[in-house]
Design a protein around this motif. Structure first.
Motif, PDB file in Angstrom:
ATOM      1  N   CYS A  31       0.849  -1.208   0.000  1.00  0.00           N
ATOM      2  CA  CYS A  31       0.000   0.000   0.000  1.00  0.00           C
ATOM      3  C   CYS A  31       0.880   1.252   0.000  1.00  0.00           C
ATOM      4  CB  CYS A  31      -0.902   0.002   1.234  1.00  0.00           C
ATOM      5  SG  CYS A  31      -1.817   1.545   1.436  1.00  0.00           S
ATOM      6  N   CYS A  34      -2.326   5.867  -1.782  1.00  0.00           N
ATOM      7  CA  CYS A  34      -2.859   6.736  -2.839  1.00  0.00           C
ATOM      8  C   CYS A  34      -4.298   7.161  -2.558  1.00  0.00           C
ATOM      9  CB  CYS A  34      -2.775   6.017  -4.182  1.00  0.00           C
ATOM     10  SG  CYS A  34      -3.846   4.562  -4.275  1.00  0.00           S
ATOM     11  N   ARG A  35      -4.972   6.457  -1.689  1.00  0.00           N
ATOM     12  CA  ARG A  35      -6.330   6.742  -1.217  1.00  0.00           C
ATOM     13  C   ARG A  35      -7.422   6.530  -2.269  1.00  0.00           C
ATOM     14  NH1 ARG A  35      -8.129  11.032   2.039  1.00  0.00           N
ATOM     15  NH2 ARG A  35      -8.986   9.396   3.324  1.00  0.00           N
ATOM     16  N   CYS A  37      -8.911   3.820  -2.681  1.00  0.00           N
ATOM     17  CA  CYS A  37      -9.879   2.981  -1.966  1.00  0.00           C
ATOM     18  C   CYS A  37     -10.824   3.854  -1.140  1.00  0.00           C
ATOM     19  CB  CYS A  37      -9.159   2.000  -1.062  1.00  0.00           C
ATOM     20  SG  CYS A  37      -7.934   2.773   0.010  1.00  0.00           S
ATOM     21  N   CYS A  85      -8.057  -0.451  -6.088  1.00  0.00           N
ATOM     22  CA  CYS A  85      -6.665  -0.433  -5.604  1.00  0.00           C
ATOM     23  C   CYS A  85      -5.677  -0.881  -6.691  1.00  0.00           C
ATOM     24  CB  CYS A  85      -6.539  -1.354  -4.386  1.00  0.00           C
ATOM     25  SG  CYS A  85      -4.837  -1.478  -3.802  1.00  0.00           S
TER      26      CYS A  85
END
Ligand code: SF4
Ligand code: SF4
Length: 201
Positions: A31, A34-35, A37, A85
């Motif tokens: 992860c 990047c946000r 999700c 994602c």
């Protein structure tokens, strides 16, 4: 996430992170925040903790907060986060692992009714290979009874009867006793998983 300064500790964070990764089958280390999700999570606004934040929490070893976070209990397993994602991280599976870990650690669930629902659902699937509405409802109300007595059951029936009627009308709920093939295989998987976790269920 807490407002306190977050401190990374290899000793405390790694075992927890490794366990979550193993149980969920997700590589949380990939992860990069990047946000994407978070932008698609339908419950993110009300849970405050969004999938990216939950993952960060786990990476930082905030075990207690991660096991008590609201997102895990409100996640509707829509898989939107995982679809968006770029690293294919499925937070729904992370949530499932965290719920199970919280249960095993005897942590009071953030939303007891969801915990009862989860427990009843898992038991019903173990018996029939899929959720059977009649058994599932009986198990769910039994859990409610254990926690809050007859009043809890009556309150719940009152608040859900309207939804139940609407679902029946739209044929989204039925009382047929459906069973899947390969139930012995499902039981074997449940047993293996419980043995691995050193748990009875
Ligand atoms: S979309 Fe994937 S990589 Fe991006 S923050 Fe969410 S989990 Fe991390
Ligand atoms: S699967 Fe859960 S965490 Fe992911 S977007 Fe859906 S509700 Fe949010």
């Amino acid at each position: 996430m807490s407002n306190s300064t977050l401190k990374y500790s290899v000793e405390t964070s790694n075992p927890f992170l490794e366990e979550v990764m193993e149980r969920s089958g997700q590589n949380l280390r990939s992860c990069y925040q990047c946000r994407r999700c978070a932008a698609g999570c339908p419950v993110g606004d009300e849970t405050v903790v969004t999938p990216d934040r939950l993952i960060r929490m786990i990476l930082l070893g905030e075990k207690e907060e991660a096991l008590k976070n609201l997102l895990s209990w409100k996640c509707v397993a829509c898989y939107t986060c995982g679809t968006r994602c770029p690293n294919n991280i499925q937070t729904a599976r992370i949530n499932e692992a965290l719920k199970q870990m919280a249960k095993e650690a005897h942590i009071e669930p953030v939303i007891p009714k969801v915990a009862s629902f989860h427990s009843a659902f898992m038991k019903s699937v173990a018996h029939f290979g899929r959720s059977n509405e009649l058994e599932f409802m009986a198990l769910y109300e039994l859990e409610n009874f254990k926690k809050g007595g007859i009043n809890a059951v009556m309150d719940d029936l009152k608040s859900t009867s309207k939804l139940g009627k609407a679902m029946l009308k739209k044929k989204r709920m039925h009382f047929k006793l459906d069973k899947t093939k390969g139930r012995s295989e499902i039981k074997r998987l449940y047993k293996k998983s419980a043995e691995k976790r050193g748990s009875k269920d």
